[in-house]
Design a protein around this motif. Structure first.
Motif, short mmCIF file in Angstrom:
data_model
loop_
_atom_site.label_atom_id
_atom_site.label_comp_id
_atom_site.label_asym_id
_atom_site.label_seq_id
_atom_site.Cartn_x
_atom_site.Cartn_y
_atom_site.Cartn_z
N SER A 10 46.82 59.71 59.08
CA SER A 10 47.40 59.44 57.75
C SER A 10 47.51 58.05 57.42
CB SER A 10 48.81 60.27 57.62
OG SER A 10 49.65 59.97 58.48
N VAL A 11 47.94 57.12 58.27
CA VAL A 11 47.94 55.87 58.01
C VAL A 11 46.48 55.23 57.82
CG1 VAL A 11 48.29 53.69 59.10
CG2 VAL A 11 49.89 55.44 59.54
N ILE A 16 42.61 53.07 53.67
CA ILE A 16 41.58 53.53 52.71
C ILE A 16 41.88 53.56 51.37
CG2 ILE A 16 39.49 54.82 52.36
CD1 ILE A 16 39.68 55.44 55.31
N TRP A 17 42.85 54.35 50.99
CA TRP A 17 43.35 54.84 49.44
C TRP A 17 43.75 53.20 48.84
CZ3 TRP A 17 48.05 53.88 47.37
CH2 TRP A 17 48.36 54.44 46.14
N LEU A 18 44.64 52.56 49.49
CA LEU A 18 44.98 51.15 49.18
C LEU A 18 43.87 50.21 49.02
CD1 LEU A 18 47.43 49.51 48.38
CD2 LEU A 18 47.42 48.75 50.77
N TYR A 19 42.82 50.15 50.04
CA TYR A 19 42.02 49.29 49.82
C TYR A 19 40.97 49.71 48.46
CZ TYR A 19 38.37 45.96 51.39
OH TYR A 19 37.43 44.89 51.66
N SER A 20 40.67 50.98 48.37
CA SER A 20 39.80 51.42 47.40
C SER A 20 40.49 51.06 45.85
CB SER A 20 39.57 52.90 47.45
OG SER A 20 40.75 53.48 47.27
N ILE A 21 41.95 51.03 46.09
CA ILE A 21 42.66 50.75 44.55
C ILE A 21 42.59 49.13 44.54
CG2 ILE A 21 45.09 50.31 43.52
CD1 ILE A 21 43.95 53.18 43.53
N ALA A 39 44.63 32.76 40.81
CA ALA A 39 45.21 32.72 42.34
C ALA A 39 45.12 34.25 42.81
CB ALA A 39 46.64 32.21 42.71
N VAL A 40 45.46 35.21 42.10
CA VAL A 40 45.44 36.43 42.68
C VAL A 40 43.99 37.08 42.73
CG1 VAL A 40 45.92 38.96 41.86
CG2 VAL A 40 47.82 37.17 41.64
N GLY A 41 42.98 36.65 41.52
CA GLY A 41 41.65 37.03 41.81
C GLY A 41 41.00 36.49 42.96
N ARG A 42 41.28 35.26 43.15
CA ARG A 42 40.62 34.54 44.61
C ARG A 42 41.24 35.18 45.65
NH1 ARG A 42 41.94 29.99 41.39
NH2 ARG A 42 43.70 29.50 42.90
N ILE A 43 42.34 35.65 46.01
CA ILE A 43 42.92 36.47 47.07
C ILE A 43 42.21 37.86 47.14
CG2 ILE A 43 44.99 37.60 47.93
CD1 ILE A 43 46.87 34.95 46.96
N LEU A 44 41.96 38.36 46.03
CA LEU A 44 41.35 39.89 46.00
C LEU A 44 39.86 39.62 46.37
CD1 LEU A 44 42.98 41.61 42.83
CD2 LEU A 44 43.66 41.84 45.59
N ASN A 45 39.31 38.60 45.99
CA ASN A 45 37.94 38.31 46.43
C ASN A 45 37.70 38.12 47.93
OD1 ASN A 45 36.68 38.72 43.96
ND2 ASN A 45 36.86 36.33 43.47
N ARG A 46 38.83 37.38 48.39
CA ARG A 46 38.73 37.17 50.06
C ARG A 46 38.93 38.54 50.71
NH1 ARG A 46 42.44 31.68 50.58
NH2 ARG A 46 40.97 30.30 49.62
N ILE A 47 39.51 39.58 50.17
CA ILE A 47 39.91 40.70 50.82
C ILE A 47 38.90 41.66 50.60
CG2 ILE A 47 41.25 42.89 50.83
CD1 ILE A 47 43.64 40.91 49.61
#
Length: 101
Positions: A10-11, A16-21, A39-47
Motif C-alpha cells: 500500500s505504501v 506511485i500515485w503521488l509520483y503520477s500526480i 524554483a518549484v518547476g526546477r525542483i519538479l524537473n529534477r524529480i
C-alpha cells in the motif's frame, strides 16, 4: 506477516500515485514558461526528468520529433499505472502463495 506485506504494497501504491500526480503538475506547469522556470518547476524537473529520460530514447524520441509532442510523459504515466494496477497485484499474489498466506 500478511499485514507487513499489505502495508509495504500500500505504501508503494501510494508513492506511485503521488509520483503520477507530481508528473501531471509538472506537465501542466510546462505549458506556462514562467512557471516552468520557477524554483518549484526546477525542483519538479529534477524529480520527474530522470524517470522520463528512460522513455525519451529510441522510437519514442523519433516519434516525438515527428509529432512535436513529448510522448515520454504519456508512456511514463502508462507504465506507472500498469505497475500500480497489475504488477503490484501480481507481486502480492506471488508473495502470498510463496508464504502460504
Amino acid at each position: 506477516m500478511l499485514t507487513i506485506i499489505s502495508y509495504i504494497l500500500s505504501v508503494i501504491n501510494w508513492l506511485i500515485w503521488l509520483y503520477s500526480i507530481i508528473m501531471v503538475i509538472d506537465a501542466i506547469m510546462s505549458w506556462v514558461p514562467f512557471l516552468r522556470d520557477s524554483a518549484v518547476g526546477r525542483i519538479l524537473n529534477r524529480i520527474i526528468d530522470p524517470y522520463l529520460n528512460i522513455f525519451r530514447k529510441g522510437p519514442v524520441q523519433r516519434l516525438s520529433y515527428a509529432t512535436g509532442l513529448d510522448l515520454s510523459f504519456l508512456l511514463g504515466l502508462l507504465v506507472l499505472y500498469f505497475v500500480q494496477d497489475y504488477a503490484l497485484n501480481w507481486l502480492a499474489n506471488i508473495l502470498f502463495r510463496v508464504l502460504g498466506l
